[in-house]
Design a protein around this motif. Structure first.
Motif, short mmCIF file in Angstrom:
data_model
loop_
_atom_site.label_atom_id
_atom_site.label_comp_id
_atom_site.label_asym_id
_atom_site.label_seq_id
_atom_site.Cartn_x
_atom_site.Cartn_y
_atom_site.Cartn_z
N ASP A 103 0.84 -1.21 0.00
CA ASP A 103 0.00 0.00 0.00
C ASP A 103 0.86 1.24 0.00
O ASP A 103 0.60 2.21 -0.73
N VAL A 104 1.90 1.22 0.83
CA VAL A 104 2.78 2.39 0.94
C VAL A 104 3.53 2.60 -0.38
O VAL A 104 3.56 3.71 -0.93
N VAL A 105 4.12 1.52 -0.89
CA VAL A 105 4.92 1.64 -2.11
C VAL A 105 4.03 2.06 -3.28
O VAL A 105 4.42 2.91 -4.10
N PHE A 106 2.84 1.51 -3.34
CA PHE A 106 1.90 1.82 -4.42
C PHE A 106 1.61 3.32 -4.45
O PHE A 106 1.77 3.98 -5.49
N LEU A 107 1.22 3.87 -3.32
CA LEU A 107 0.88 5.29 -3.29
C LEU A 107 2.10 6.15 -3.60
O LEU A 107 2.00 7.15 -4.32
N MET A 108 3.26 5.76 -3.08
CA MET A 108 4.46 6.56 -3.36
C MET A 108 4.80 6.52 -4.84
O MET A 108 5.16 7.54 -5.44
N ALA A 109 4.68 5.35 -5.44
CA ALA A 109 5.05 5.21 -6.86
C ALA A 109 4.10 6.03 -7.73
O ALA A 109 4.54 6.74 -8.64
N VAL A 110 2.79 5.95 -7.46
CA VAL A 110 1.86 6.73 -8.29
C VAL A 110 2.14 8.21 -8.11
O VAL A 110 2.11 8.98 -9.08
N THR A 111 2.43 8.62 -6.89
CA THR A 111 2.71 10.03 -6.65
C THR A 111 3.97 10.45 -7.42
O THR A 111 4.00 11.52 -8.04
N TYR A 112 4.99 9.61 -7.40
CA TYR A 112 6.20 9.93 -8.17
C TYR A 112 5.86 10.08 -9.66
O TYR A 112 6.27 11.04 -10.31
N LEU A 113 5.10 9.12 -10.18
CA LEU A 113 4.77 9.17 -11.61
C LEU A 113 4.01 10.44 -11.96
O LEU A 113 4.18 11.01 -13.03
N PHE A 114 3.19 10.89 -11.01
CA PHE A 114 2.46 12.13 -11.24
C PHE A 114 3.42 13.33 -11.23
O PHE A 114 3.43 14.14 -12.16
N PHE A 115 4.25 13.41 -10.22
CA PHE A 115 5.17 14.56 -10.14
C PHE A 115 6.14 14.59 -11.31
O PHE A 115 6.54 15.65 -11.77
N ARG A 116 6.51 13.41 -11.79
CA ARG A 116 7.39 13.36 -12.94
C ARG A 116 6.76 14.09 -14.12
O ARG A 116 7.39 14.87 -14.81
#
Ligand code: HEM
Lengths: 331, 132
Positions: free
Chosen positions: A176-189
């Protein structure tokens, strides 16, 4: 523009589900009818798109050759990056699908003082992409606890590994933690790198926000606004056994989560998310490089009227001889 | 279609995987869990009520247990005052499991259904269930 639009569309979707369940009591619509419709659209849509792709001829082999081609026996072939056999292709595809090998080779380009052009390794996108897709997949597998009874043997196994740190109650899932962090990274990218932002459209932001919305609503419902999971499972088991029921009092956030997932399923076949099926049909990856080894016949070839040299000579031998042009056959 | 066989096989595998929950049950309805609240200890109660209202317990009992644990272990506070003003000694084994002494027919009934395996019983002692 695309960013704000996508953001507000997702907000509206959340509000629709909230209002529909909370104010209008449309549990049956949001819990049964829309999910069924979404699932059917998802399957039929994917079949339709894939069959349509399958109708395009691939007249020639166009694999990207990222290594030494099969050649003379004493030249070592790179069997994975330039496969010439079905096995090589399978291994190459497995690396591609499971580990995003092409993305691993992603580079960034910079214009430096000088001026000189510099190329460097850029692995963050690969890392975040891989983390995102794998955690998504594991979360979906864990969700099978809601759709199978008796529960498939590997689900508790994944759960206990996923909750390895045994933090809090309900136990915190690492995915859950990794999932949210990864999506957030992809968005900020997308937003922070000017070049990427320039080419980003609503069709790029919308799936990101939608998936983020699904993740956030799921996490909220597990750790913060508790829902009645037993009730949720009664609903899902009702769906898969075609005895739909709407248990009382599951909690509105469950319907929001479900509505966003339904939207994703409906949107899927019409969007870039079809890369899930598309990756298997990439001609630059799924073809063996055997252009010269085998005869590949262009499927749209029609019989061409040919006039071979033999026939030509037959026809003009007489004139050729007269003009002193050498011929293959005398007389 | 070109390479039709391979593509169709791929699609069929995909369909078989995503529709697994549907055909694995073949439309048979499944029994929902039925946690039993008929232990001797509960029968003795004048008012058959849990620590907090049933709806709250259903969804929040795990968070509540977590709070209980923290208040005892970290703050040394052994008394819980419920929303209707009753006092309870905070204890998993001696309060919850005193009333719910039928763990297998109560807690596990729901937990097995939703694939939850609380690790609490690695250390805490389960009630002995020879009576029910
Ligand atoms: C695209 C697919 C989906 C994604 C990415 C997703 C994501 C999530 C996430 C990240 C959580 C947090 C807890 C966890 O990881 O288990 C969650 C919880 C939950 N999801 Fe989903 N979900 C999806 C589909 C569904 C569907 C189809 C349903 C049911 C019809 C569903 C029902 C639930 C429920 C009931 C919870 C709460 C579980 C709990 O409290 O332990 N989800 N979801």
């Amino acid at each position: 523009m695309g960013l704000l639009l996508s953001f507000f569309v997702v907000i509206v979707l959340v509000l629709l589900a909230f209002g529909g369940v909370e104010a209008a009591n449309l549990q049956y619509l949001f819990g049964i009818i829309i999910p069924y419709a979404a699932f059917v659209t998802f399957i039929v849509g994917i079949f339709y798109r894939v069959v349509k792709w399958g109708r395009s001829p691939v007249p020639f082999r166009i694999p990207t050759t990222a290594g030494q081609e099969k050649s003379l026996p004493w030249i070592k072939q790179n069997k994975i990056d330039n496969p010439s056999s079905a096995l090589g292709v399978i291994v190459r595809m497995a690396f591609e699908v499971l580990l995003f090998r092409s993305l691993f080779r992603n580079t960034k380009t910079e214009l430096r003082e000088g001026p000189s052009l510099a190329y460097g390794s850029a692995k963050w996108l690969w890392l975040a992409g891989l983390a995102f897709h794998w955690t998504f997949f594991i979360i979906v597998l864990r969700h099978l606890r809601l759709f199978t009874e008796p529960i498939l043997f590997f689900v508790p196994l994944i759960e206990s590994l996923d909750a390895f740190f045994q933090m809090g109650v309900p136990l915190l899932y690492i995915t859950d933690v990794v999932f949210l962090m990864a999506v957030t990274y992809l968005f900020f990218r997308r937003v922070l790198i000017p070049q990427v932002r320039y080419i980003s459209l609503a069709a790029d932001y919308f799936p990101l926000f939608l998936i983020l919305g699904i993740g956030v609503s799921g996490v909220l419902m597990r750790y913060f606004f508790k829902v009645d999971v037993v009730g949720a499972k009664e609903l899902t088991m009702g769906l898969v056994t075609f005895n739909p029921v709407v248990p009382e009092g599951i909690g509105v956030i469950f319907y929001i989560h479900l509505f966003l997932v339904s939207t994703l399923l409906i949107y899927f076949p019409f969007s870039k998310l079809m890369h899930m099926a598309g990756v298997f049909l990439s001609p630059t990856r799924n073809l063996a490089n055997n252009n010269r080894e085998r005869m590949h016949i262009n499927p749209w070839n029609y019989p061409v009227k040919v006039h071979t040299y033999e026939e030509y000579e037959e026809e003009f031998r007489h004139f050729m001889k007269d003009a002193g042009i050498p011929v293959e056959k005398e007389e | 279609m070109y390479n039709g066989i391979k593509i169709i096989i791929g699609l069929l595998i995909f369909a078989a995987l995503v529709t697994f929950p549907f055909y694995s049950k073949m439309g048979k309805a499944t029994a929902k869990p039925d946690p039993k609240v008929d232990t001797p200890e509960i029968q003795k109660l004048a008012e058959k009520k849990c620590v907090e209202p049933k709806e709250f317990m259903k969804t929040e009992h795990m968070k509540m247990l977590n709070d209980w644990r923290d208040t005892v272990v970290r703050e040394g506070n052994l008394i819980y005052v419920s929303s209707d003003g009753k006092k309870y000694t905070i204890s998993l084994q001696n309060t919850c499991m005193n009333c719910h002494s039928n763990k297998k027919k109560f807690c596990d009934e729901c937990h097995n259904y939703s694939a939850v395996i609380p690790y609490c019983w690695d250390c805490h002692i389960e009630p002995k269930e020879n009576k029910t």
